[in-house]
Design a protein around this motif. Structure first.
Motif, mmCIF file in Angstrom:
data_model
loop_
_atom_site.group_PDB
_atom_site.id
_atom_site.type_symbol
_atom_site.label_atom_id
_atom_site.label_comp_id
_atom_site.label_asym_id
_atom_site.label_seq_id
_atom_site.Cartn_x
_atom_site.Cartn_y
_atom_site.Cartn_z
ATOM 1 N N UNK A 88 -31.886 8.206 46.739
ATOM 2 C CA UNK A 88 -32.563 8.552 46.362
ATOM 3 C C UNK A 88 -32.771 8.893 44.922
ATOM 4 N N UNK A 89 -34.133 8.703 44.147
ATOM 5 C CA UNK A 89 -34.340 8.805 43.031
ATOM 6 C C UNK A 89 -33.536 10.007 42.038
ATOM 7 N N UNK A 90 -32.316 10.293 41.850
ATOM 8 C CA UNK A 90 -31.483 11.372 41.185
ATOM 9 C C UNK A 90 -30.792 10.176 40.429
ATOM 10 N N UNK A 91 -30.179 10.870 39.334
ATOM 11 C CA UNK A 91 -29.044 10.691 37.925
ATOM 12 C C UNK A 91 -27.941 9.341 39.396
ATOM 13 N N UNK A 142 -33.653 4.643 51.579
ATOM 14 C CA UNK A 142 -34.038 6.096 50.861
ATOM 15 C C UNK A 142 -33.847 7.030 51.572
ATOM 16 N N UNK A 143 -33.863 8.048 51.396
ATOM 17 C CA UNK A 143 -32.962 9.252 51.713
ATOM 18 C C UNK A 143 -34.697 9.580 51.496
ATOM 19 N N UNK A 144 -35.265 11.231 52.256
ATOM 20 C CA UNK A 144 -35.336 12.266 51.793
ATOM 21 C C UNK A 144 -34.846 13.517 51.882
ATOM 22 N N UNK A 145 -35.354 13.749 50.955
ATOM 23 C CA UNK A 145 -34.439 15.225 50.756
ATOM 24 C C UNK A 145 -35.704 16.428 51.967
ATOM 25 N N UNK A 202 -19.547 12.553 55.159
ATOM 26 C CA UNK A 202 -19.951 13.228 55.640
ATOM 27 C C UNK A 202 -19.942 14.642 54.891
ATOM 28 N N UNK A 203 -20.191 14.234 53.577
ATOM 29 C CA UNK A 203 -20.796 15.267 52.352
ATOM 30 C C UNK A 203 -21.792 15.743 52.797
ATOM 31 N N UNK A 204 -22.622 14.726 53.736
ATOM 32 C CA UNK A 204 -24.029 14.996 53.048
ATOM 33 C C UNK A 204 -24.719 14.466 51.459
ATOM 34 N N UNK A 205 -24.192 13.493 51.310
ATOM 35 C CA UNK A 205 -24.683 13.996 50.111
ATOM 36 C C UNK A 205 -25.292 11.960 49.610
ATOM 37 N N UNK A 206 -25.609 11.881 48.871
ATOM 38 C CA UNK A 206 -26.505 10.255 48.246
ATOM 39 C C UNK A 206 -25.963 9.985 46.449
ATOM 40 N N UNK A 207 -25.519 9.752 45.962
ATOM 41 C CA UNK A 207 -25.457 8.172 46.758
ATOM 42 C C UNK A 207 -23.897 7.552 47.420
ATOM 43 N N UNK A 249 -28.443 14.728 55.609
ATOM 44 C CA UNK A 249 -27.923 15.938 56.637
ATOM 45 C C UNK A 249 -27.738 15.352 58.583
ATOM 46 N N UNK A 250 -28.578 14.074 58.839
ATOM 47 C CA UNK A 250 -28.737 13.401 59.796
ATOM 48 C C UNK A 250 -27.038 12.389 60.473
ATOM 49 N N UNK A 251 -27.067 13.226 61.268
ATOM 50 C CA UNK A 251 -25.815 13.179 62.068
ATOM 51 C C UNK A 251 -26.111 10.969 61.711
ATOM 52 N N UNK A 252 -26.110 10.319 61.753
ATOM 53 C CA UNK A 252 -26.340 8.965 61.114
ATOM 54 C C UNK A 252 -26.307 9.208 60.338
#
Length: 197
Positions: free
Chosen positions: A7-10, A30-33, A48-53, A39-42
């Motif tokens: 996503x467009x973050x630092x 690109x993932x939409x927060x 597993x931490x559900x964070x980008x990148x 946080x999707x199962x995919x």
């Protein structure tokens, strides 16, 4: 082809800049927060931490931005010295960003921009600590052109955070070495391309 989940973050920009600098082919996911796609199962099967990148390279998932930078540098033999002390220096400054600049500025962002209450003590605490860390960077950059001597992953990790200092309400006034470094990195074509991702 590397799959980049971002996503467009630092933190996301660290990896897109590195991929552009290294000239590696990649596909952006690109993932939409707002939709909580991280946080999707995919995606949780990848990170597993559900964070980008996160990246997936030939079926191998790598999570956490700093670990991704080390992986990409190792894969290509670029942006990270192979000599033990040079490599250590680069990783030290990478960890300085990962453990200091990112978390402190991230909290400054939250309390300055997003938190429902204006908690002035918290805002000042994180803004002041971020500024102190910037002063450490400025001191280092008074000794060397780049954080680890040569341009590399420590610079790539730190620049996307420092460039948005205003968003956290932190000034870079008086930090001439840091400003010189910011201008040099901002002028790099690969950095400019990576920031568009």
């Amino acid at each position: 082809m590397i799959d980049l989940y971002t996503a467009a973050t630092p933190n996301g920009h660290k990896v897109s800049i590195a991929l552009e600098e290294l000239g590696l082919p990649y596909q952006v996911h690109a993932l939409s927060f707002d939709k909580k796609e991280q946080k999707t199962p995919e995606f949780l099967r990848i990170n597993p931490n559900g964070r980008i990148p996160a990246i997936v390279d030939d079926g191998f998932a790598v999570l956490v931005s700093g670990a991704i930078l080390i992986y990409l540098a190792g894969k290509t033999g670029k942006l990270l010295p192979s000599e033990v002390k040079g490599r250590s220096l680069a990783i030290q400054w990478l960890m300085f960003q990962m453990g200091g600049v990112g978390p402190m500025q991230g909290q400054a962002n939250v309390f300055f921009r997003y938190f429902p209450e204006k908690l002035q003590g918290a805002i000042e605490r994180y803004q002041n600590e971020t500024r102190r860390l910037y002063e450490v960077l400025d001191s280092r950059l008074g000794e060397a052109e780049y954080l680890a001597g040569d341009y590399g992953i420590a610079d790539i990790a730190t620049y996307p955070w420092v460039r948005v200092h205003d968003w956290a309400g932190v000034s870079v006034d008086g930090l001439e070495h840091l400003q010189r470094w910011m201008a040099a990195l901002g002028a790099r074509p690969a950095v400019q391309r990576g920031l568009l991702i």
